[in-house]
Motif scaffolding. Structure first.
Motif, PDB file in Angstrom:
ATOM      1  N   THR A   1       2.288   5.177   5.015  1.00 21.00           N
ATOM      2  CA  THR A   1       2.940   6.241   5.382  1.00 21.00           C
ATOM      3  C   THR A   1       2.288   7.560   4.469  1.00 21.00           C
ATOM      4  OG1 THR A   1       4.549   5.250   5.800  1.00 21.00           O
ATOM      5  CG2 THR A   1       5.218   7.247   5.515  1.00 21.00           C
ATOM      6  N   SER A   2       2.011   7.211   3.128  1.00 20.62           N
ATOM      7  CA  SER A   2       1.542   8.219   2.177  1.00 20.62           C
ATOM      8  C   SER A   2      -0.076   8.199   2.075  1.00 20.62           C
ATOM      9  CB  SER A   2       2.262   7.993   0.773  1.00 20.62           C
ATOM     10  OG  SER A   2       1.591   8.697  -0.404  1.00 20.62           O
ATOM     11  N   PRO A   3      -0.624   9.305   2.216  1.00 21.85           N
ATOM     12  CA  PRO A   3      -2.080   9.351   1.688  1.00 21.85           C
ATOM     13  C   PRO A   3      -2.512   8.946   0.327  1.00 21.85           C
ATOM     14  CG  PRO A   3      -1.270  11.609   2.155  1.00 21.85           C
ATOM     15  CD  PRO A   3      -0.100  10.767   2.332  1.00 21.85           C
ATOM     16  N   TYR A   4      -1.439   9.077  -0.592  1.00 19.52           N
ATOM     17  CA  TYR A   4      -1.655   8.695  -1.976  1.00 19.52           C
ATOM     18  C   TYR A   4      -1.822   7.368  -2.187  1.00 19.52           C
ATOM     19  CZ  TYR A   4      -0.655  13.639  -1.596  1.00 19.52           C
ATOM     20  OH  TYR A   4      -0.509  14.990  -1.105  1.00 19.52           O
ATOM     21  N   ASP A   5      -1.240   6.514  -1.321  1.00 23.17           N
ATOM     22  CA  ASP A   5      -1.209   5.093  -1.454  1.00 23.17           C
ATOM     23  C   ASP A   5      -2.543   4.442  -1.173  1.00 23.17           C
ATOM     24  OD1 ASP A   5       1.460   5.217  -2.334  1.00 23.17           O
ATOM     25  OD2 ASP A   5       2.415   4.507  -0.550  1.00 23.17           O
ATOM     26  N   PHE A   6      -2.498   3.363  -1.661  1.00 24.99           N
ATOM     27  CA  PHE A   6      -3.761   2.262  -1.422  1.00 24.99           C
ATOM     28  C   PHE A   6      -3.994   2.410   0.289  1.00 24.99           C
ATOM     29  CE2 PHE A   6      -5.515  -2.227  -0.817  1.00 24.99           C
ATOM     30  CZ  PHE A   6      -6.696  -1.882  -1.240  1.00 24.99           C
ATOM     31  N   GLN A   7      -5.236   2.654   0.542  1.00 21.70           N
ATOM     32  CA  GLN A   7      -5.561   2.790   1.955  1.00 21.70           C
ATOM     33  C   GLN A   7      -6.265   1.321   2.416  1.00 21.70           C
ATOM     34  OE1 GLN A   7      -4.858   5.829   3.922  1.00 21.70           O
ATOM     35  NE2 GLN A   7      -3.510   5.970   2.171  1.00 21.70           N
ATOM     36  N   GLY A   8      -6.508   0.469   1.749  1.00 19.23           N
ATOM     37  CA  GLY A   8      -7.259  -0.587   2.073  1.00 19.23           C
ATOM     38  C   GLY A   8      -8.732  -0.644   1.693  1.00 19.23           C
ATOM     39  N   MET A   9      -9.318  -1.796   1.635  1.00 19.18           N
ATOM     40  CA  MET A   9     -10.712  -1.800   1.083  1.00 19.18           C
ATOM     41  C   MET A   9     -11.805  -1.667   2.322  1.00 19.18           C
ATOM     42  SD  MET A   9     -10.655  -5.141  -1.331  1.00 19.18           S
ATOM     43  CE  MET A   9     -12.146  -4.875  -1.883  1.00 19.18           C
ATOM     44  N   ILE A  48       4.888 -16.869  14.135  1.00 19.46           N
ATOM     45  CA  ILE A  48       5.477 -15.840  12.939  1.00 19.46           C
ATOM     46  C   ILE A  48       4.124 -15.371  12.458  1.00 19.46           C
ATOM     47  CG2 ILE A  48       6.775 -16.091  10.977  1.00 19.46           C
ATOM     48  CD1 ILE A  48       8.433 -16.598  13.260  1.00 19.46           C
ATOM     49  N   ILE A  49       4.215 -14.240  12.060  1.00 21.30           N
ATOM     50  CA  ILE A  49       3.305 -13.785  11.241  1.00 21.30           C
ATOM     51  C   ILE A  49       4.069 -12.972   9.780  1.00 21.30           C
ATOM     52  CG2 ILE A  49       3.477 -11.386  12.553  1.00 21.30           C
ATOM     53  CD1 ILE A  49       0.269 -10.939  11.590  1.00 21.30           C
ATOM     54  N   VAL A  50       3.731 -13.682   8.735  1.00 20.41           N
ATOM     55  CA  VAL A  50       4.358 -13.549   7.600  1.00 20.41           C
ATOM     56  C   VAL A  50       3.558 -12.847   6.337  1.00 20.41           C
ATOM     57  CG1 VAL A  50       4.524 -15.922   6.950  1.00 20.41           C
ATOM     58  CG2 VAL A  50       6.208 -14.392   6.110  1.00 20.41           C
ATOM     59  N   GLU A  51       4.052 -12.108   5.755  1.00 24.92           N
ATOM     60  CA  GLU A  51       3.378 -11.497   4.536  1.00 24.92           C
ATOM     61  C   GLU A  51       3.535 -12.615   3.264  1.00 24.92           C
ATOM     62  OE1 GLU A  51       2.392  -7.008   5.691  1.00 24.92           O
ATOM     63  OE2 GLU A  51       3.899  -7.406   4.018  1.00 24.92           O
ATOM     64  N   VAL A  52       2.508 -13.000   2.686  1.00 22.56           N
ATOM     65  CA  VAL A  52       2.539 -13.977   1.484  1.00 22.56           C
ATOM     66  C   VAL A  52       1.410 -13.262   0.381  1.00 22.56           C
ATOM     67  CG1 VAL A  52       1.908 -16.172   0.711  1.00 22.56           C
ATOM     68  CG2 VAL A  52       2.874 -16.058   2.866  1.00 22.56           C
ATOM     69  N   HIS A  53       1.970 -13.106  -0.646  1.00 25.17           N
ATOM     70  CA  HIS A  53       1.128 -12.571  -1.984  1.00 25.17           C
ATOM     71  C   HIS A  53       1.391 -13.470  -3.390  1.00 25.17           C
ATOM     72  CE1 HIS A  53      -0.701  -9.659  -4.641  1.00 25.17           C
ATOM     73  NE2 HIS A  53      -1.022  -9.070  -3.721  1.00 25.17           N
ATOM     74  N   ASN A  54       0.307 -13.572  -3.749  1.00 23.70           N
ATOM     75  CA  ASN A  54       0.363 -14.531  -5.076  1.00 23.70           C
ATOM     76  C   ASN A  54       1.273 -13.886  -6.299  1.00 23.70           C
ATOM     77  OD1 ASN A  54      -1.713 -12.557  -4.950  1.00 23.70           O
ATOM     78  ND2 ASN A  54      -2.690 -13.621  -6.808  1.00 23.70           N
ATOM     79  N   ASP A  55       1.170 -12.359  -6.321  1.00 20.72           N
ATOM     80  CA  ASP A  55       2.026 -11.694  -7.337  1.00 20.72           C
ATOM     81  C   ASP A  55       2.536 -10.530  -6.555  1.00 20.72           C
ATOM     82  OD1 ASP A  55       2.669 -10.659  -9.609  1.00 20.72           O
ATOM     83  OD2 ASP A  55       0.473  -9.982 -10.278  1.00 20.72           O
ATOM     84  N   PRO A  56       3.703 -10.670  -5.919  1.00 21.14           N
ATOM     85  CA  PRO A  56       4.250  -9.840  -5.044  1.00 21.14           C
ATOM     86  C   PRO A  56       4.886  -8.528  -5.868  1.00 21.14           C
ATOM     87  CG  PRO A  56       5.365 -11.797  -4.600  1.00 21.14           C
ATOM     88  CD  PRO A  56       4.508 -12.348  -5.651  1.00 21.14           C
ATOM     89  N   LYS A  57       5.101  -8.822  -7.235  1.00 21.43           N
ATOM     90  CA  LYS A  57       5.612  -7.574  -7.859  1.00 21.43           C
ATOM     91  C   LYS A  57       4.337  -6.565  -8.274  1.00 21.43           C
ATOM     92  CE  LYS A  57       9.611  -8.829 -10.597  1.00 21.43           C
ATOM     93  NZ  LYS A  57       9.526 -10.449 -10.306  1.00 21.43           N
ATOM     94  N   ASN A  58       3.107  -7.027  -7.914  1.00 21.30           N
ATOM     95  CA  ASN A  58       1.885  -6.130  -8.575  1.00 21.30           C
ATOM     96  C   ASN A  58       1.386  -6.146  -7.138  1.00 21.30           C
ATOM     97  OD1 ASN A  58       2.467  -5.541 -11.194  1.00 21.30           O
ATOM     98  ND2 ASN A  58       1.967  -7.635 -11.618  1.00 21.30           N
ATOM     99  N   ALA A  59       1.820  -6.359  -6.117  1.00 18.96           N
ATOM    100  CA  ALA A  59       0.887  -6.360  -4.813  1.00 18.96           C
ATOM    101  C   ALA A  59       0.674  -4.844  -4.468  1.00 18.96           C
ATOM    102  CB  ALA A  59       1.757  -6.600  -3.503  1.00 18.96           C
ATOM    103  N   LEU A  60      -0.661  -4.426  -4.057  1.00 22.10           N
ATOM    104  CA  LEU A  60      -0.869  -2.992  -3.780  1.00 22.10           C
ATOM    105  C   LEU A  60      -0.149  -2.271  -2.477  1.00 22.10           C
ATOM    106  CD1 LEU A  60      -4.636  -2.873  -4.661  1.00 22.10           C
ATOM    107  CD2 LEU A  60      -2.657  -2.211  -6.044  1.00 22.10           C
ATOM    108  N   CYS A  61       0.501  -3.212  -1.800  1.00 24.95           N
ATOM    109  CA  CYS A  61       1.221  -3.090  -0.576  1.00 24.95           C
ATOM    110  C   CYS A  61       2.184  -3.957  -0.158  1.00 24.95           C
ATOM    111  CB  CYS A  61       0.167  -2.618   0.514  1.00 24.95           C
ATOM    112  SG  CYS A  61       0.467  -2.148   2.238  1.00 24.95           S
TER     113      CYS A  61
END
Ligand code: PEP
Ligand code: MN
Length: 340
Positions: free
Chosen positions: A136-144, A300-313
């Motif tokens: 939504t924001s152009p200032y956020d991480f846009q992916g690799m 089901i498609i579900v988001e999983v992150h090893n460190d959710p607090k520091n996830a870039l998105c």
């Protein structure tokens, strides 16, 4: 128009009728089911005399189809479609459940391969991860970008899990095809990008995971699937991911679970649910995932992150690998209970 063929008719006779109908510039879709053989006619069916068709000895019944969605319509294909990967591997639909897990976005090789290994052990049969991110924001991480795609390929190589990743722009499609992306995701913001959908129909047979639009109706979702199918790619998986409603304070979106059984009636395409984007809250993702299974979702498609607090998105809606492992076990149990 739907033409039901009598069960004892030879293929030669059916082919003869198909040729005659095709010569009238109609698209003829043939469906051979256990119970019924159906020809679905798409195009200007006004040129056909229904009574004449009914009178043919190989025809059991003829009915007009007024629904605007044709190729995706269950009347055309009474049994569930099973979507297959071009490379083989797990199928989706018709009793084959897709458990797709992984981070919102690919952040590094270590991050993705670590999560990929964890979700595989926990029972996922697909790995998700965004390389091109619609933020939504152009200032956020846009992916690799392309580098992120290559990291996904490495994780596929390391785990054997087929990958699901989002295509945002037409100019990246060639790269997705070259890199043999197993399932191409079209995100909520692009569900009505008709040029993109048409091209996905023409240029690839890779399965397309099509998300419901941010404020899209069920019919709009089906019409978007129609754009892909009418242009030649029948391998479409629908995804309910929550819609924008007046609720703003406690959930990111409103998960419309009724869309699952409704779509099951309307279409033969598999339908999966994304409880992560639907809620925006990891604490309620498991209960919504289970509710989706109970509602009859094909995956089901579900988001999983090893460190959710520091996830870039999307950290707030990401499960930890441990939470995902617990959910996966419950999904398996619920499936068994529902089969009984
Ligand atoms: C995603 O799956 O990462 C995503 C951006 O989803 P949606 O298009 O449903 O917002
Ligand atoms: Mn996300």
């Amino acid at each position: 128009m739907i033409v039901v063929i009598r069960s004892d008719v030879s293929q030669e006779k059916i082919d003869h009728l198909i040729k005659w109908l095709s010569d009238k510039e109609l698209i003829v879709r043939e469906f051979h089911g256990e119970k019924q053989n159906v020809l679905g006619l798409i195009g200007n069916t006004k040129c056909i005399d229904m009574d004449m068709l009914r009178s043919l000895d190989i025809v059991e019944s003829v009915s007009d189809m007024t629904d605007t969605f044709k190729a995706s319509n269950r009347k055309m294909h009474p049994e569930d479609s099973i979507v297959k990967l071009e490379s083989g591997g797990p199928e989706i639909g018709g009793g084959n459940f897709a458990l797709i897990a992984g981070p919102c976005s690919v952040e590094s090789h270590e991050q993705l391969t670590g999560i990929a290994k964890d979700v595989k052990v926990a029972g996922a049969n697909f790995l998700r991860g965004g390389a091109f991110k619609p933020r939504t924001s152009p200032y956020d991480f846009q992916g690799m970008g392309s580098e992120g795609l290559d990291i996904l390929l490495e994780a596929r190589e390391a785990t054997g899990l087929p990958i699901v990743t989002e295509l945002m722009y037409l100019h990246n499609l060639e790269e997705f095809i070259e890199k043999k992306i197993d399932v191409i995701q079209i995100g909520a913001r692009n569900t009505q990008n008709y040029d993109l959908l048409k091209e996905l129909g023409k240029s690839t047979k890779a399965p397309i995971l099509l998300k419901r639009g941010l404020a899209g109706t069920i019919k709009e979702l089906l019409m978007s699937a129609e754009y892909i199918m009418a242009n030649g790619n029948e391998n479409v998986i629908l995804c309910e991911r929550g819609i924008r409603t007046y609720e703003q304070d406690f959930a990111r979106n409103t998960l419309d679970l009724s869309a699952v059984p409704i779509l099951k009636k309307l279409t033969h395409l598999p339908i999966i649910v994304d409880p992560s984007h639907a809620t925006g809250r990891s604490d309620i993702v498991p209960s919504m995932a289970l509710a989706a299974v109970a509602a009859g979702a094909d995956g089901i498609i579900v988001e999983v992150h090893n460190d959710p607090k520091n996830a870039l998105c999307d950290g707030a809606q990401s499960l930890t690998p441990e939470e995902f492992a617990k959910l996966s076990k419950k999904i398996t149990k619920l499936h068994k209970a529902l089969e009984e």
